[in-house]
Scaffold this motif. Structure first.
Motif, PDB file in Angstrom:
ATOM      1  N   GLY A  15      34.420  38.306  51.037  1.00 31.84           N
ATOM      2  CA  GLY A  15      34.695  39.184  51.875  1.00 31.84           C
ATOM      3  C   GLY A  15      35.365  40.388  51.300  1.00 31.84           C
ATOM      4  N   VAL A  16      35.672  41.505  51.943  1.00 31.88           N
ATOM      5  CA  VAL A  16      36.222  42.626  51.156  1.00 31.88           C
ATOM      6  C   VAL A  16      37.705  42.959  51.519  1.00 31.88           C
ATOM      7  CG1 VAL A  16      34.132  44.126  51.152  1.00 31.88           C
ATOM      8  CG2 VAL A  16      35.842  44.034  53.010  1.00 31.88           C
ATOM      9  N   GLY A 308      60.590  33.089  38.004  1.00 32.64           N
ATOM     10  CA  GLY A 308      60.056  34.343  38.158  1.00 32.64           C
ATOM     11  C   GLY A 308      58.575  34.052  38.610  1.00 32.64           C
ATOM     12  N   ILE A 309      58.189  35.064  39.489  1.00 28.59           N
ATOM     13  CA  ILE A 309      56.749  34.828  40.277  1.00 28.59           C
ATOM     14  C   ILE A 309      55.817  35.762  40.088  1.00 28.59           C
ATOM     15  CG2 ILE A 309      55.820  34.361  42.391  1.00 28.59           C
ATOM     16  CD1 ILE A 309      58.476  33.194  43.155  1.00 28.59           C
ATOM     17  N   GLY A 310      54.785  35.621  39.566  1.00 23.85           N
ATOM     18  CA  GLY A 310      53.780  36.833  39.736  1.00 23.85           C
ATOM     19  C   GLY A 310      52.515  36.435  40.351  1.00 23.85           C
ATOM     20  N   ASP A 311      51.869  37.059  41.170  1.00 26.78           N
ATOM     21  CA  ASP A 311      50.602  36.985  41.896  1.00 26.78           C
ATOM     22  C   ASP A 311      49.413  37.132  40.811  1.00 26.78           C
ATOM     23  OD1 ASP A 311      50.561  39.568  42.645  1.00 26.78           O
ATOM     24  OD2 ASP A 311      51.353  38.917  44.576  1.00 26.78           O
ATOM     25  N   SER A 312      48.356  36.713  41.251  1.00 26.75           N
ATOM     26  CA  SER A 312      47.261  36.784  39.987  1.00 26.75           C
ATOM     27  C   SER A 312      46.330  37.768  40.009  1.00 26.75           C
ATOM     28  CB  SER A 312      46.821  35.406  40.095  1.00 26.75           C
ATOM     29  OG  SER A 312      47.586  34.407  40.040  1.00 26.75           O
ATOM     30  N   ALA A 313      46.313  38.611  41.173  1.00 30.29           N
ATOM     31  CA  ALA A 313      45.121  39.480  41.150  1.00 30.29           C
ATOM     32  C   ALA A 313      45.210  40.744  39.866  1.00 30.29           C
ATOM     33  CB  ALA A 313      45.065  40.609  42.279  1.00 30.29           C
ATOM     34  N   ASN A 314      44.228  41.579  39.688  1.00 29.13           N
ATOM     35  CA  ASN A 314      44.412  42.587  38.836  1.00 29.13           C
ATOM     36  C   ASN A 314      45.522  43.655  39.336  1.00 29.13           C
ATOM     37  OD1 ASN A 314      42.126  42.163  36.860  1.00 29.13           O
ATOM     38  ND2 ASN A 314      40.759  42.449  38.958  1.00 29.13           N
ATOM     39  N   GLN A 315      45.743  43.862  40.610  1.00 29.95           N
ATOM     40  CA  GLN A 315      46.897  44.565  41.017  1.00 29.95           C
ATOM     41  C   GLN A 315      47.847  43.399  41.558  1.00 29.95           C
ATOM     42  OE1 GLN A 315      45.718  48.535  42.814  1.00 29.95           O
ATOM     43  NE2 GLN A 315      44.129  47.143  43.358  1.00 29.95           N
ATOM     44  N   PHE A 316      48.897  43.224  40.897  1.00 33.57           N
ATOM     45  CA  PHE A 316      49.441  42.063  40.885  1.00 33.57           C
ATOM     46  C   PHE A 316      51.115  42.431  41.451  1.00 33.57           C
ATOM     47  CE2 PHE A 316      52.084  42.139  37.332  1.00 33.57           C
ATOM     48  CZ  PHE A 316      51.206  43.434  36.450  1.00 33.57           C
ATOM     49  N   HIS A 317      51.757  41.566  42.028  1.00 29.96           N
ATOM     50  CA  HIS A 317      53.192  41.839  42.220  1.00 29.96           C
ATOM     51  C   HIS A 317      53.651  40.803  41.272  1.00 29.96           C
ATOM     52  CE1 HIS A 317      51.141  42.562  46.101  1.00 29.96           C
ATOM     53  NE2 HIS A 317      51.803  43.512  45.900  1.00 29.96           N
ATOM     54  N   TYR A 318      55.116  41.417  40.890  1.00 28.73           N
ATOM     55  CA  TYR A 318      56.163  40.387  40.112  1.00 28.73           C
ATOM     56  C   TYR A 318      57.431  40.253  40.975  1.00 28.73           C
ATOM     57  CZ  TYR A 318      57.594  44.825  38.232  1.00 28.73           C
ATOM     58  OH  TYR A 318      57.998  46.180  37.839  1.00 28.73           O
ATOM     59  N   TYR A 319      57.923  39.164  41.099  1.00 28.77           N
ATOM     60  CA  TYR A 319      59.217  38.918  41.828  1.00 28.77           C
ATOM     61  C   TYR A 319      60.022  37.942  41.075  1.00 28.77           C
ATOM     62  CZ  TYR A 319      55.797  36.663  44.909  1.00 28.77           C
ATOM     63  OH  TYR A 319      54.895  35.817  45.312  1.00 28.77           O
ATOM     64  N   ASP A 461      40.745  47.418  41.587  1.00 23.56           N
ATOM     65  CA  ASP A 461      41.015  47.195  42.976  1.00 23.56           C
ATOM     66  C   ASP A 461      39.689  46.727  43.589  1.00 23.56           C
ATOM     67  OD1 ASP A 461      42.531  47.760  45.358  1.00 23.56           O
ATOM     68  OD2 ASP A 461      41.004  49.062  45.846  1.00 23.56           O
ATOM     69  N   ARG A 462      38.385  47.237  43.216  1.00 20.22           N
ATOM     70  CA  ARG A 462      37.209  46.480  43.466  1.00 20.22           C
ATOM     71  C   ARG A 462      37.088  45.413  43.330  1.00 20.22           C
ATOM     72  NH1 ARG A 462      36.068  47.693  47.862  1.00 20.22           N
ATOM     73  NH2 ARG A 462      38.201  48.486  47.839  1.00 20.22           N
ATOM     74  N   ALA A 463      37.381  44.974  41.936  1.00 27.59           N
ATOM     75  CA  ALA A 463      37.420  43.482  41.627  1.00 27.59           C
ATOM     76  C   ALA A 463      38.299  42.496  42.522  1.00 27.59           C
ATOM     77  CB  ALA A 463      37.637  43.322  40.056  1.00 27.59           C
ATOM     78  N   SER A 466      36.680  41.644  45.436  1.00 27.51           N
ATOM     79  CA  SER A 466      35.228  41.052  45.496  1.00 27.51           C
ATOM     80  C   SER A 466      35.412  39.812  44.726  1.00 27.51           C
ATOM     81  CB  SER A 466      34.233  41.664  44.627  1.00 27.51           C
ATOM     82  OG  SER A 466      34.339  43.350  45.094  1.00 27.51           O
ATOM     83  N   ALA A 467      36.248  38.912  45.210  1.00 30.08           N
ATOM     84  CA  ALA A 467      36.479  37.693  44.663  1.00 30.08           C
ATOM     85  C   ALA A 467      36.588  37.777  43.081  1.00 30.08           C
ATOM     86  CB  ALA A 467      35.316  36.590  44.935  1.00 30.08           C
ATOM     87  N   GLY A 468      37.070  38.804  42.648  1.00 30.76           N
ATOM     88  CA  GLY A 468      37.460  38.801  41.135  1.00 30.76           C
ATOM     89  C   GLY A 468      36.158  39.149  40.415  1.00 30.76           C
ATOM     90  N   ARG A 469      35.014  39.569  41.185  1.00 30.12           N
ATOM     91  CA  ARG A 469      34.050  39.882  40.194  1.00 30.12           C
ATOM     92  C   ARG A 469      34.127  41.527  39.642  1.00 30.12           C
ATOM     93  NH1 ARG A 469      27.417  39.937  41.673  1.00 30.12           N
ATOM     94  NH2 ARG A 469      28.129  42.226  42.417  1.00 30.12           N
TER      95      ARG A 469
END
Ligand code: FAD
Length: 486
Positions: A15-16, A308-319, A461-463, A466-469
């Motif tokens: 999905g998008v 320390g936490i980071g999520d895993s997308a290209n555009q990610f958050h750290y906290y 952002d598109r990746a 798009s499930a990381g593609r």
């Protein structure tokens, strides 16, 4: 910080929407930010005592001049003094010690010297084992040195928790666990650690990361420097570096510093060496900090391990949590402005702070009574290989390092040692590294830099949607070993 560490295998489109596209009550977001102060929480006088150093008012002669009073300059000065106690060492800082990235960052002290294992493996496959070992040795050495010198930097060896918030990221964490990068936690286990409904899995690496109070680290390093005999001057902006016989002359307004050797630790700011001007671009990274959480609020999220936490997308958050239990929450938007300028006007960006706040409440919906006390931004020195590059100039009398690309808290200490090795002119295991000997390709001049960076940002952002593609542009950049990251 560590974006895009997990280069995904090609997968079919899903999905998008991502979890962060969920809608959040705009009133909640506005209310949460309404009383926030603009400026780094770490540098806020209410929380931190800030030392002051004199201005440079008369000519100085020294053996080693360090330009820049962030972590890189401070570790360089400290280690130079420790290597050779008789040296006359001067450090000049254009503004205040630790006022720039070193006083604004997330305080994640990550062992990686290569901006994450994936980036290191892709670029220096033959060297990655030694790079990983040197990174860990540097982190352990930093912990030991901070303890030995009695630096109060709120050091906590908490480890790092990478979390998956999308199904395809679970596979990436599994791959990283298979490669020995940490322990995989399933959804139940990771939510047991930190209660967020967005978590689908986690990867916990207990040894590879500490968290620290960034500004205190800078201030305490400066104190250690002066104790070791280093002379520090603030409000001393170096404008020119010229060779002067067998020495160097650095101009600070009308005052000159004459020195035998120099280290340029000026990070994202225009280099005194013209050759370096195209090698980095400033990318703005944005951060929020909450008020200290009450015990009841903390109970709602768990987080007793304070990882320390980071999520895993290209555009990610750290906290992460501060010592007084604020949540410091940053990342996601990484903004480049046409023209490569470092400009304080780019820092107060309401749309980005609103987005960050909304993503916070998606991650922790049970904290809807929490307010943000601070919002701030800093410029990251991004190069095309995402980790520091070094060099020497003026017949080996000047060493420089740039390009930490958002992961420089620990790497700055390693970088300082490399700079001192380069000045010593004797090969060491550090200076023999291919990573140290190689220079990255520069970014092109404008308008190409801006067009390329915006296209890459859009593609990342598109990746994420798009499930990381990764699209053709990203795959081409990957193949060329080029890119843009924060
Ligand atoms: C918002 C943000 C979050 C980050 N989070 C993390 C994180 O969690 N973990 C991590 O590892 N990294 C993080 N980073 C990156 C990290 O902060 C930097 O890599 C690190 O602080 C770089 O240290 P430095 O000494 O090289 O640069 P700086 O701290 O920028 O210091 C350079 C200094 O040089 C001075 N200077 C420049 N030019 C001159 C001149 N001509 N004359 C005199 N002085 C000069 C500047 O005034 C400045 O004080 C983050 C960065 C930002 C902006």
């Amino acid at each position: 910080m560590f974006p895009g560490r997990h280069r995904p295998p090609a997968r079919s489109l899903r999905g998008v929407e991502t979890v962060f596209d969920a809608s959040v009550d705009p009133d909640l977001v506005e209310r949460s930010l309404a009383a926030s102060r603009f400026g780094s929480m770490w540098l806020d006088g209410n929380n931190t005592t800030r030392p002051e150093y004199p201005r440079l008012t008369e000519p100085v002669t020294c053996d080693l001049l360090i330009v820049g009073g962030g972590y890189t300059g401070l570790w360089t000065a400290l280690h130079a003094a420790r290597r050779n106690p008789g040296q006359r060492i001067v450090l000049i800082e254009a503004n205040r010690i630790g006022w720039a990235a070193s006083g604004r960052n997330g305080g994640f002290v990550d062992a990686s010297l290569t901006h994450g294992a994936e980036n290191g493996k892709a670029r220096w496959p033959k060297e990655i084992e030694i790079l990983t070992a040197m990174g860990l040795q540097n982190l352990d050495g930093m912990q030991a040195e901070i303890a030995e010198l009695g630096l109060d930097a709120e050091w906590q060896r908490t480890g790092m928790l990478a979390v998956a918030t999308e199904p395809h990221q679970v596979d990436w964490l599994q791959d990283a666990a298979d490669a020995g990068e940490g322990q995989l936690l399933d959804a139940e286990a990771v939510r047991g650690e930190v209660h967020s409904p967005t978590y689908l899995a986690g990867l916990y690496s207990p040894d590879t990361c500490a968290i620290v109070h960034p500004a205190k680290l800078a201030f305490e390093l400066a104190r250690a420097c002066t104790n070791a005999g280093v002379r520090i001057f603030e409000h001393a902006n170096a404008t020119r570096l010229v060779s002067d016989g067998t020495a160097l002359r650095v101009s600070v307004g009308h005052v000159h510093v004459r020195t035998r050797q120099a280290v340029l630790a000026t990070n994202v700011y225009p280099s005194l060496l013209r050759r370096n001007r195209l090698h980095t671009v400033p990318v703005y990274d944005y951060v929020l900090a909450t008020e200290p959480l009450t015990d009841a609020q903390l109970d709602r999220i768990g987080w007793r391990g304070r990882q320390g936490i980071g999520d895993s997308a290209n555009q990610f958050h750290y906290y992460r949590l501060s010592m007084d239990n604020r949540i410091v929450w940053g990342g996601y938007d990484a903004v480049y402005h046409f023209g490569r300028k470092v400009d304080p006007d780019y820092e107060d960006r309401p749309s980005t702070y609103r987005r960050l706040a909304a993503h916070f409440f998606i991650t922790f919906p049970q904290l809807d009574d929490v307010k943000f006390s601070h919002r701030w931004a800093g410029a990251i020195d991004t190069n095309t290989r995402f980790c520091a590059h070094w060099g020497a100039a003026r017949n080996g009398r000047v060493a420089y390092v740039n390009g930490f690309t958002g992961l420089g808290v620990a790497a700055a200490r390693f970088a300082a040692d490399v700079c001192l090795d380069l000045l010593a002119g004797v090969p060491t295991p550090r200076t023999e590294l291919q990573m140290v000997r190689e220079r990255p390709l520069p970014f092109p001049p404008e308008p190409l830099a801006s067009i390329g960076i915006q296209a890459t940002r859009w593609s990342l952002d598109r990746a994420d949607h798009s499930a990381g593609r990764r699209n053709v542009l990203l795959r081409t950049l990957d193949a060329l070993g080029l890119g843009f990251d924060s």
